[in-house]
Design a protein around this motif. Structure first.
Motif, PDB file in Angstrom:
ATOM      1  N   THR A  22       0.819  -1.212   0.000  1.00 18.70           N
ATOM      2  CA  THR A  22       0.000   0.000   0.000  1.00 18.70           C
ATOM      3  C   THR A  22       0.852   1.260   0.000  1.00 18.70           C
ATOM      4  OG1 THR A  22      -1.730  -1.185   1.198  1.00 18.70           O
ATOM      5  CG2 THR A  22      -1.856   1.204   1.185  1.00 18.70           C
ATOM      6  N   ASP A  23       1.947   1.247   0.716  1.00 19.08           N
ATOM      7  CA  ASP A  23       2.803   2.431   0.762  1.00 19.08           C
ATOM      8  C   ASP A  23       3.406   2.718  -0.601  1.00 19.08           C
ATOM      9  OD1 ASP A  23       2.292   2.813   3.446  1.00 19.08           O
ATOM     10  OD2 ASP A  23       4.018   1.621   4.107  1.00 19.08           O
ATOM     11  N   LEU A  24       3.848   1.670  -1.304  1.00 21.74           N
ATOM     12  CA  LEU A  24       4.410   1.875  -2.638  1.00 21.74           C
ATOM     13  C   LEU A  24       3.348   2.370  -3.612  1.00 21.74           C
ATOM     14  CD1 LEU A  24       6.787  -1.213  -3.015  1.00 21.74           C
ATOM     15  CD2 LEU A  24       7.451   1.198  -2.816  1.00 21.74           C
ATOM     16  N   LEU A  25       2.149   1.793  -3.523  1.00 24.80           N
ATOM     17  CA  LEU A  25       1.080   2.221  -4.414  1.00 24.80           C
ATOM     18  C   LEU A  25       0.681   3.664  -4.123  1.00 24.80           C
ATOM     19  CD1 LEU A  25      -0.851   1.562  -6.664  1.00 24.80           C
ATOM     20  CD2 LEU A  25      -2.426   0.596  -4.977  1.00 24.80           C
ATOM     21  N   ARG A  26       0.673   4.025  -2.841  1.00 26.85           N
ATOM     22  CA  ARG A  26       0.329   5.402  -2.473  1.00 26.85           C
ATOM     23  C   ARG A  26       1.328   6.381  -3.091  1.00 26.85           C
ATOM     24  NH1 ARG A  26       0.407   4.759   2.597  1.00 26.85           N
ATOM     25  NH2 ARG A  26      -1.832   4.489   2.900  1.00 26.85           N
ATOM     26  N   GLU A  27       2.613   6.044  -3.016  1.00 25.32           N
ATOM     27  CA  GLU A  27       3.628   6.930  -3.597  1.00 25.32           C
ATOM     28  C   GLU A  27       3.508   6.978  -5.113  1.00 25.32           C
ATOM     29  OE1 GLU A  27       8.493   7.566  -3.774  1.00 25.32           O
ATOM     30  OE2 GLU A  27       7.634   5.938  -2.565  1.00 25.32           O
ATOM     31  N   LEU A  28       3.204   5.837  -5.734  1.00 24.83           N
ATOM     32  CA  LEU A  28       3.070   5.800  -7.189  1.00 24.83           C
ATOM     33  C   LEU A  28       1.896   6.657  -7.653  1.00 24.83           C
ATOM     34  CD1 LEU A  28       4.082   4.586  -9.852  1.00 24.83           C
ATOM     35  CD2 LEU A  28       2.564   2.629  -9.448  1.00 24.83           C
ATOM     36  N   VAL A  29       0.753   6.548  -6.961  1.00 29.78           N
ATOM     37  CA  VAL A  29      -0.408   7.364  -7.307  1.00 29.78           C
ATOM     38  C   VAL A  29      -0.102   8.835  -7.108  1.00 29.78           C
ATOM     39  CG1 VAL A  29      -2.787   7.914  -6.660  1.00 29.78           C
ATOM     40  CG2 VAL A  29      -2.075   5.527  -6.863  1.00 29.78           C
ATOM     41  N   ASP A  30       0.589   9.165  -6.007  1.00 27.16           N
ATOM     42  CA  ASP A  30       0.901  10.560  -5.711  1.00 27.16           C
ATOM     43  C   ASP A  30       1.807  11.162  -6.785  1.00 27.16           C
ATOM     44  OD1 ASP A  30       0.900  12.842  -3.729  1.00 27.16           O
ATOM     45  OD2 ASP A  30       3.046  12.453  -3.856  1.00 27.16           O
ATOM     46  N   ARG A  31       2.805  10.404  -7.230  1.00 30.37           N
ATOM     47  CA  ARG A  31       3.760  10.942  -8.201  1.00 30.37           C
ATOM     48  C   ARG A  31       3.211  10.961  -9.628  1.00 30.37           C
ATOM     49  NH1 ARG A  31       9.554   8.304  -6.916  1.00 30.37           N
ATOM     50  NH2 ARG A  31      10.006   9.386  -8.892  1.00 30.37           N
ATOM     51  N   LEU A  32       2.171  10.175  -9.893  1.00 29.60           N
ATOM     52  CA  LEU A  32       1.561  10.193 -11.216  1.00 29.60           C
ATOM     53  C   LEU A  32       0.330  11.094 -11.276  1.00 29.60           C
ATOM     54  CD1 LEU A  32       1.862   6.531 -12.545  1.00 29.60           C
ATOM     55  CD2 LEU A  32       2.950   8.589 -13.455  1.00 29.60           C
ATOM     56  N   THR A  33      -0.006  11.755 -10.173  1.00 32.54           N
ATOM     57  CA  THR A  33      -1.089  12.735 -10.163  1.00 32.54           C
ATOM     58  C   THR A  33      -0.467  14.114 -10.292  1.00 32.54           C
ATOM     59  OG1 THR A  33      -2.429  11.309  -8.739  1.00 32.54           O
ATOM     60  CG2 THR A  33      -3.065  13.622  -8.886  1.00 32.54           C
TER      61      THR A  33
END
Length: 707
Positions: free
Chosen positions: A343-354
Motif C-alpha cells: 500500500t505504501d508503494l502504491l500510495r507513492e506511485l499514485v501521488d507521483r503520477l497525479t
C-alpha cells in the motif's frame, strides 16, 4: 421488461436422481445463427453491467428498431440487474425472434460450473412456467466468452435442466416446453457441443439429445475450425503411405489417397527442407487417428477495426493489501485474480503520477502497468479493442490513463493505452439510475458555464471564461442551441453575456432539456462521502448533484467539467469556496487528495443518470483545456470515414491524442518542459461507456445554425 427472481443454491438439488415420471425435454444442437432459428423464446446470457457482445449483441440487434439497441440501452441505464439466474424479457418486432430474454450470469469472472448449474435450472424453470413456450432457442451460455469449457458448460446445462425438471410440481399441468435448441454458429464447436451434451445426458431419464446436428441458415466455418478440417483432410492424403488408420465414416478424409492426391501433398511439402518435410508427414499421419471434434486450435486473425471489436472489460476492486482483478473480452474471461500490492508503494506511485513531473510521466507509467496489473491481464492492454475499467471509489483514484503495454520489452516504447485506443472508466456503485428516456426533439441543446467563482475571493479564472466562449461558439457552429452563462454577478462581462448565478444555472439544468453541459471553473467535493458538499463552485454557493437529483426530465447526456484549477491547494491559493467547503478533500485512499477529485464528482453526477462525465484530475494550461474541448466536440459531431467511430470514447481519445502530440511544443526558457503541459492528456478521465454511440437528432452539417 420483466425480471424474475434470481436462482438460489438451495433450489438446485445436487446428485438427486429424478423420479421416473414427469416432464421431459429434448435438446437439439443446431448449427446456425441464433437469430435465424425459429423458436417461441430466444435467450442469451448477460453479465452484470457488461455491454452486450457476440450472441447477445446479435439478439439485441434483431429485436431493436432504433439506432440504440434495446438490450444495450437497458444495460447502459442500469435496468438489467443480471443477478445469477434472473431472467429479463424484452419486446420484439416481427421476425424469427418472437420473444427475447437474457438470463443473469452475475458479475463477470464469477461463473463457475456450479453457479452455471443454478443459472440453467432457473432458466428452464422460468421458461416452463411461462406456459406458452414450446421451443426455446439459446446458446451454450457460459462458454461463449471462454469462462467455462464446452464440456463444463454442457455438463452445467444438463445438470441444471435435470434439476429444474426434477423439482417440477407433479400436480401441475404438463409444461408445453419440450424442445430446447442449443445454437452454435461455428461448425466444429457445434460438433464438440453435440458430443459433450450427448455424453453428459446419457444417464438422464427426462433429458434426451437428438443424434446428429440440425443445420439452419447462418452457420459458419471460422478460421480455427477450417484449420482443423484442413489438417484432417491433409492427414488422409498421407495415411496409406504412413500406415495410418482408416478414418471413420463421415470424418471427411478419404479412405485411400490416389496418385493425384499424393502428388498434390508432395507439391505442398516441396518447399520444406527434407528433415522438416518428413516431420510434417509424420505429424499428419498421427493426426489422422484423432477425431476432428476433439481438436482445439487458437488462431489469431487480423486485428479488427475498433468499432467492430468486442471491448475488453476489466474490473479492479480493492481488498486488504491487494487489488482484485477480473476481465472479460470477446474471446476469453479471466476469473478473479488477487494482486498483492504494498500500500505504501502504491500510495507513492499514485501521488507521483497525479500531476506528475516530466521525469515521472516518462518513467513511471511502465511501472504502473507491471506493478499493479497481473501478468495474464497485461496481455489484454493492447490497441485491439476498447478498454472499459470498472472501478470502485478507491481504485478510481489511480491514474489508469498512464497504462502502457507492459509486454513489449526493449526498443521504442509504445504510446500509452489511452492514446492508442478508447479507454473509459465505470464506477461500481449501488445507486439506481434515472428511469427515463430522452425525447426526440430534433435538436441538441447545450448549457455552457464559465468562471462562476467569486473574484473577490480570488476564484476568478479568465482562462475558463475564454474556454466557455469558444466552446459556445463551436457548438453553435455545429448546429447546437447554446445557453451561455459567464462570470459571477459581481464580475465584469461582455454586454450580451448572462451572469452565472447558481439559481439561474439550476433553472436551466432543471428546465432546459440539455443534452450537453460544459462547465469551466472550480469544483469541490465532499470528504464525508455524503455528496452534500460535492459540486461546482459559484460565487453564491455550491451547485451540487443533490440539486440535480430533482430532475424530472432526462439528465444531460454528456457532462464535461474542465475544472482544471480545482485539485490544487497551497499557500498561494484562496482559502476556499463559500461556507467553508474546501476545494479538495484532505484524504484519499492512496494519500493524495486531488487523486480522488474526479471520481468523487463523477459519482455524484452518474448517480442521477448522467451518461458520461469527463473531468480533469489536475490543473490544465488554459490553451490546452480549450484544445481538448475543441477536438472533443469536433470529433463527436464531425467524425469522418478515416477517423474512429462516432462514439463518446472515440472523441475523448481523439482529444487526448491532440494534447499528447503537442505536449513538448513549448519548452521553458532553461530548456526544461512544463509538467502540466507534458501530461495534460492523462488528466482527462472519462466515466461512461466508451463504445456508446453518439447519435444526434439530425446531421449537424444540415442543421439550421442557431444563436
Amino acid at each position: 421488461m420483466v425480471s424474475t427472481p434470481a436462482a438460489r443454491a438451495e433450489d438446485v438439488p445436487d446428485g438427486v436422481p429424478p423420479p421416473p415420471d414427469g416432464p421431459t425435454v429434448n435438446i437439439t444442437v443446431v448449427w446456425g445463427d441464433l437469430v435465424e432459428v425459429a423458436a417461441d423464446l430466444h435467450v442469451t446470457g448477460h453479465y452484470q453491467s457488461v455491454v452486450p457482445d457476440a450472441a447477445e449483441l446479435a439478439l439485441d440487434r434483431a429485436i431493436s428498431a432504433g439506432p440504440r439497441p434495446l438490450i444495450t440501452e437497458h444495460n447502459r441505464l442500469g435496468w438489467i440487474d443480471a443477478q445469477l439466474g434472473e431472467v429479463t424479457y424484452f419486446p420484439c418486432r416481427e421476425g424469427p425472434v418472437r420473444a427475447a430474454a437474457v438470463v443473469g450470469m452475475g458479475p463477470m469472472g464469477t461463473l463457475t460450473e456450479r453457479r452455471a448449474v443454478q443459472m440453467y435450472a432457473s432458466l428452464l424453470g422460468e421458461a416452463t412456467a411461462l406456459g406458452h413456450v414450446a421451443t426455446m432457442a439459446t446458446v451454450l451460455i457460459g462458454a461463449g466468452a471462454g469462462n467455462l469449457s464446452v464440456g463444463g458448460a454442457a455438463r452445467a446445462l444438463v445438470r441444471g435442466f435435470a434439476a429444474a425438471l426434477a423439482s417440477a410440481n407433479p400436480l401441475a399441468p404438463t409444461p408445453r416446453l419440450t424442445e430446447v435448441l442449443v445454437v452454435e454458429v461455428d461448425r466444429l464447436r457445434a460438433e464438440q457441443l453435440l458430443l459433450a451434451l450427448t455424453g453428459a445426458a446419457k444417464d438422464q431419464k427426462r433429458l434426451s439429445v437428438t443424434p446428429g446436428l440440425r443445420e439452419e441458415s447462418g452457420g459458419r466455418l471460422f478460421v480455427p475450425s477450417a484449420a482443423v478440417y484442413a489438417l484432417a483432410a491433409l492427414s488422409g492424403l498421407v495415411r496409406p503411405a504412413a500406415g495410418g488408420p482408416v478414418p471413420r465414416e463421415g470424418a471427411g478424409p478419404p479412405d485411400r489417397a490416389g496418385p493425384s492426391a499424393e502428388e498434390a501433398l508432395r507439391t505442398v511439402l516441396a518447399g520444406f527442407e527434407p528433415g522438416i518435410r518428413e516431420q510434417v508427414r509424420e505429424q499428419l499421419a498421427q493426426l489422422a487417428a484423432v477425431r476432428h471434434t476433439d481438436l482445439t486450435l487458437t488462431v489469431r486473425g487480423p486485428i479488427q477495426a475498433q468499432d467492430d471489436s468486442a471491448p475488453v472489460r476489466m474490473s479492479v476492486q480493492t481488498g486488504p493489501g491487494a487489488l482484485r482483478w477480473a476481465a472479460l473480452t470477446g474471446g476469453a474471461t479471466v476469473p478473479e485474480r488477487v494482486a498483492l500490492v504494498d500500500t505504501d508503494l502504491l500510495r507513492e506511485l499514485v501521488d507521483r503520477l497525479t500531476e506528475p513531473t516530466v521525469e515521472d510521466a516518462q518513467a513511471l507509467p511502465e511501472m504502473l502497468s507491471r506493478f499493479v496489473v497481473p501478468t495474464e491481464f497485461q496481455r489484454l492492454l493492447t490497441d485491439d479493442a476498447t478498454v472499459l475499467l470498472e472501478l470502485d471509489r478507491d481504485t478510481a483514484s489511480v491514474p489508469w490513463e498512464f497504462l502502457r503495454d507492459a509486454q513489449q520489452v526493449g526498443g521504442k516504447k509504445p504510446e500509452p493505452l489511452a492514446i492508442r485506443t478508447q479507454l473509459s472508466r465505470q464506477l461500481r456503485t449501488t445507486y439506481a439510475r434515472v428511469l427515463t428516456e430522452a425525447p426526440a426533439t430534433g435538436e441538441l441543446c447545450a448549457l455552457v458555464i464559465g468562471d462562476p467563482g467569486d473574484p473577490q475571493q480570488g476564484l476568478d479564472l479568465p482562462g475558463a471564461r475564454e474556454e466557455a466562449r469558444q466552446v459556445a461558439d463551436q457548438l453553435r457552429n455545429l448546429g447546437v442551441t447554446v445557453n451561455l452563462f459567464v462570470g459571477a454577478a459581481n464580475s465584469v462581462r461582455k454586454p450580451d453575456e448572462k451572469p452565472a448565478r447558481r439559481l439561474d444555472v439550476l433553472r436551466a439544468l432543471l428546465c432546459g432539456g440539455n443534452d450537453i453541459v460544459h462547465y469551466c471553473g472550480h469544483s469541490a467535493f465532499d470528504r464525508s462521502g455524503t455528496g452534500r458538499r460535492s459540486g461546482w463552485v459559484f460565487a453564491d454557493g455550491l451547485l451540487t448533484a443533490q440539486e440535480l437529483g430533482r430532475l424530472d426530465r432526462p439528465p444531460p447526456l454528456i457532462v464535461v467539467a474542465n475544472a482544471c484549477y480545482t485539485a490544487r491547494t497551497g499557500a498561494a491559493e484562496p482559502a476556499g469556496p463559500p461556507d467553508g467547503a474546501s476545494l479538495v478533500a484532505d484524504h484519499s485512499p492512496w494519500g493524495n487528495a486531488q487523486a480522488a477529485l474526479v471520481p468523487s464528482l463523477a459519482d455524484e453526477f452518474l448517480c442521477i443518470g448522467v451518461g458520461h462525465y469527463i473531468g480533469s484530475a489536475w490543473r490544465i494550461p488554459d490553451d490546452q483545456g480549450i484544445s481538448f474541448a475543441q477536438e472533443f466536440y469536433r470529433h463527436l459531431f464531425r467524425s469522418g470515414p478515416s477517423e474512429d467511430p462516432r462514439t463518446v470514447g472515440a472523441a475523448v481519445r481523439s482529444a487526448r491524442k491532440a494534447l499528447y502530440e503537442k505536449r513538448a511544443e513549448d519548452d521553458w526558457p532553461d530548456g526544461g518542459q512544463e509538467p502540466q503541459r507534458w501530461s495534460a492528456w492523462a488528466a482527462y478521465q472519462h466515466y461512461g461507456d466508451a463504445s456508446d454511440p453518439f447519435v444526434p437528432p439530425a446531421d449537424p452539417s444540415d442543421a439550421q445554425k442557431k444563436g
